[in-house]
Design an enzyme around this catalytic site. Structure first.
Site, PDB file in Angstrom:
ATOM      1  N   PRO A 271     -32.322 -20.106  32.463  1.00 43.85           N
ATOM      2  CG  PRO A 271     -33.847 -20.191  34.190  1.00 43.85           C
ATOM      3  CD  PRO A 271     -32.651 -20.905  33.636  1.00 43.85           C
ATOM      4  CD  GLU A 272     -30.093 -15.190  28.434  1.00 44.69           C
ATOM      5  OE1 GLU A 272     -30.158 -13.957  28.308  1.00 44.69           O
ATOM      6  OE2 GLU A 272     -29.880 -15.957  27.478  1.00 44.69           O
TER       7      GLU A 272
END
Length: 272
Positions: A2-3
């Protein structure tokens, strides 16, 4: 993945249910993450009241009066609530169980590149965090700051804005999207781009990240937020994952190249 938008979505999804809870136990089934979970965690946090949550870059801080639990989701991690006594699956590595609630906070990480660390010091001074650049949605990230950092740099602009010492949280997906909105080729050298165009890029980074957070992030494979739901920004992607498809502006086929072992997609007509 995830960012930053996925991490912020996770934080918002778990915050209301966590603050004020008393931790009764920590079940560590797999301590071998990117850095091993220390055995002390299972008793250092027990009895502690969670006071608040915060985020720095892609790190979530879960704070108590005694210290801070630092969580990084790595490439495939998720933090979400499950009903108490829900049997763990193979990749469910840690459960945080509460004395006054019938739900547990579960950490799942198929690739085990994430981290769960405990510190009793100022978490912002932790070795993994203290050297991070400005938050992209803050006033500290601005055209003057980016222009000064870019001077003389002979690295591609996409690689440059993904450097967490320049600005935190601009991962591969959102770097592709912001550069497209700004009309800048991802392989342009950072030091060759005018201040005016960098100003446009700063604006686009902020717009793209804010929009992604509003949509709950981007789910490409296995990301779910703190409420167990996927992110819906995937439907808004203009270039990432669309190599060979028509540009949403000029309809020319999008081009894909590799930069630092990552997929980069752009339009040769709309980006220069």
């Amino acid at each position: 993945m995830p960012e930053l938008p996925e991490v912020e979505t996770t934080l918002r999804g778990i915050e209301l249910k966590l603050v004020g809870r008393v931790l009764a136990s920590v079940a560590i089934r797999q301590p071998k993450l990117r850095w091993p979970i220390t055995p002390e965690l299972s008793h250092d946090m027990v009895g502690e009241v969670i006071t608040h949550l915060s985020r720095r870059g892609k790190y979530i801080g879960i704070h108590t009066q005694k210290g801070t639990l630092i969580v990084h989701l790595g490439m495939s991690g998720s933090l979400y609530f499950v009903a108490a006594d829900t049997p763990p699956m193979f990749h469910d590595h840690v459960d945080f169980c509460f004395a006054d609630d019938d739900v547990w906070l579960r950490y799942t990480d198929p690739r085990r590149f994430g981290a769960i660390l405990w510190t009793t010091n100022d978490w912002l001074e932790h070795e993994l965090i203290k050297h991070l650049g400005p938050e992209p949605l803050s006033e500290a990230f601005n055209v003057d700051q980016l222009y000064e950092r870019a001077k003389g740099r002979k690295v591609p602009i996409k690689t440059f804005i993904m450097d967490s010492k320049v600005v935190v949280g601009v991962g591969n997906i959102y770097a592709n999207e912001a550069l497209f909105q700004a009309g800048i080729r991802p392989d342009r050298l950072a030091g060759s781009i005018s201040k005016a165009r960098l100003g446009r890029l700063v604006e686009c980074i902020k717009v793209v990240l804010a929009a992604a957070i509003k949509q709950g992030g981007t789910t490409l494979k296995d990301f779910v937020g703190g409420d167990g739901k996927p992110g819906y920004f995937k439907q808004e992607l203009a270039v990432y994952g669309r190599a060979g498809q028509p540009c949403v502006v000029c309809e020319a086929p999008l081009i894909e190249i590799r930069q630092a072992q990552r997929s980069t997609v752009f339009c040769r007509h709309c980006q220069s």
